[in-house]
Enzyme design. Structure first.
Site, short mmCIF file in Angstrom:
data_model
loop_
_atom_site.label_atom_id
_atom_site.label_comp_id
_atom_site.label_asym_id
_atom_site.label_seq_id
_atom_site.Cartn_x
_atom_site.Cartn_y
_atom_site.Cartn_z
N ASP A 208 21.58 44.72 34.17
CA ASP A 208 20.33 44.28 34.78
C ASP A 208 20.56 44.01 36.26
OD1 ASP A 208 21.76 41.83 33.23
OD2 ASP A 208 21.01 41.17 35.18
N ASP A 210 20.31 41.29 39.13
CA ASP A 210 20.31 39.83 39.15
C ASP A 210 19.05 39.30 39.85
OD1 ASP A 210 21.99 37.73 38.14
OD2 ASP A 210 22.27 37.09 40.21
#
Ligand SMILES: [Zn+2]
Length: 268
Positions: A208, A210
Site C-alpha cells: 500500500d 503510506d
C-alpha cells in the site's frame, strides 16, 4: 544425524509449502522460544530453516516478536544467510503496491525493543553502516527482476514501533527525508543478524501507499492482508528463487562482522 540448515527464512505463514522433506524442530534459546517451531527442509539443493515471524497463528504483533530467539535459533541450526520477506508501505508514490524493494539502508524508529545480545560482559560494538548483506541483496534483486516484479534496487526502510500505522505528518516527514518504505519488523531483526555475523537480506513487498503519499483514508489492516494474500504465491516463488541463487560460500563482509571483537559468550 543432527538437523542442520544453511539458509534461514523469516516470513509469513504462507511459506511452509516451499519446503520439501520438512521436519519440525522445537528449539529453546537463552532468549526463550522462537516465534514457533522451526521447520527445516529443502528448496532444491539448499537446506532451509523457516520461522513464521508472527507465529503460525499470528499471535505476536510486531513489537512482541521474539526477535533475539528467532535469530539465535537459526544460527544454532547452522544457518549463516537469512532472507527476510515482509510487507511494507511505500513512502514514494512511484513505488506502488506490488513493487519489491530490496533496501540497502535502514532507519530505526522503534522504541523499547530488545535489540542486542550483548547486554552484559563488556561492550560489543558491531559495524552497522551497511545493514544488509551485499551478496544477498544482489541475489534478491536479480531474482525479483527475473520474476517480472517491479524491482527497486536499494532504498531506505524506516521501521516504526507500531502496532499503529503512521500519522499523515509522520509519514510525510519520512517521505521528505527521502526514505523509501515503512515497516514494523525490519528492526531489530537486521541488527541481531549482524550481531551473530549472519547475512541478512530484506525482500520488502509494497502492499500500500503510506498515509503521507496517498490521498484517501490511510491504510487499513484488512487492505494489507488482502493484498499480501493475493501475492503470497508469487512471493513464495521469489523467495525460493533467491534461496537457490544464494552463494554457497560467503565472500561478503557479514561473516567477519565480529572479527577481533572479544565476545562475552560463545555463539551457537
Ligand atoms: Zn553477507
Amino acid at each position: 544425524m543432527v538437523t542442520r540448515a544453511d539458509i534461514g527464512v523469516i516470513g509469513g505463514s504462507g511459506f511452509y509449502s516451499l519446503l520439501d522433506d520438512a521436519e519440525e524442530i522445537e528449539l529453546s534459546t537463552p532468549y526463550g522460544p522462537p516465534s514457533d517451531v522451526v521447520t527445516v527442509g529443502r528448496i532444491g539443493s539448499r537446506s532451509v530453516a523457516f520461522i513464521p515471524r508472527h507465529g503460525r497463528d499470528h499471535r505476536f504483533p510486531p513489537h512482541r516478536i521474539p526477535y533475539r530467539a528467532n535469530l539465535w535459533a537459526l544460527r544454532s541450526l547452522g544457518v549463516r544467510q537469512v532472507l527476510a520477506p515482509s510487507a511494507v508501505g511505500s513512502l514514494q508514490a512511484q513505488y506502488g503496491p506490488g513493487a519489491i524493494v530490496v533496501p540497502d539502508q535502514l532507519v530505526d524508529r522503534t522504541s523499547g525493543r530488545a535489540q542486542t545480545y550483548y547486554d552484559a560482559g563488556g561492550a560489543v560494538h558491531v559495524s552497522f553502516a551497511d545493514p544488509y548483506c551485499p551478496s544477498g541483496r544482489a541475489v534478491a534483486v536479480s531474482a525479483a527482476r527475473e520474476g517480472g516484479w517491479h524491482t527497486v534496487d536499494g532504498g531506505t526502510l524506516v521501521v516504526i514501533e507500531g502496532p499503529r500505522f503512521s500519522t499523515r505528518a509522520e509519514s510525510q516527514r519520512f517521505a521528505r527525508n527521502g526514505w523509501t518504505i515503512v515497516g514494523m519488523t525490519g528492526f531489530p531483526e537486521a541488527v541481531l543478524a549482524r550481531e551473530l555475523a549472519l547475512c541478512y537480506t530484506s525482500l520488502s513487498l509494497v502492499t500500500d501507499l503510506d498515509a503521507g503519499v496517498e490521498a484517501g483514508e490511510g491504510v487499513t489492516h484488512d487492505e494489507v492482508l488482502e493484498f499480501f494474500a493475493q501475492n503470497v504465491h508469487r512471493m513464495r516463488t521469489l523467495v525460493a528463487d533467491a534461496v537457490q541463487a544464494l552463494p554457497e560460500a560467503r565472500i561478503c563482509p557479514c561473516a567477519s562482522a565480529l572479527d577481533g571483537i572479544k565476545l562475552p559468550f560463545e555463539l551457537p
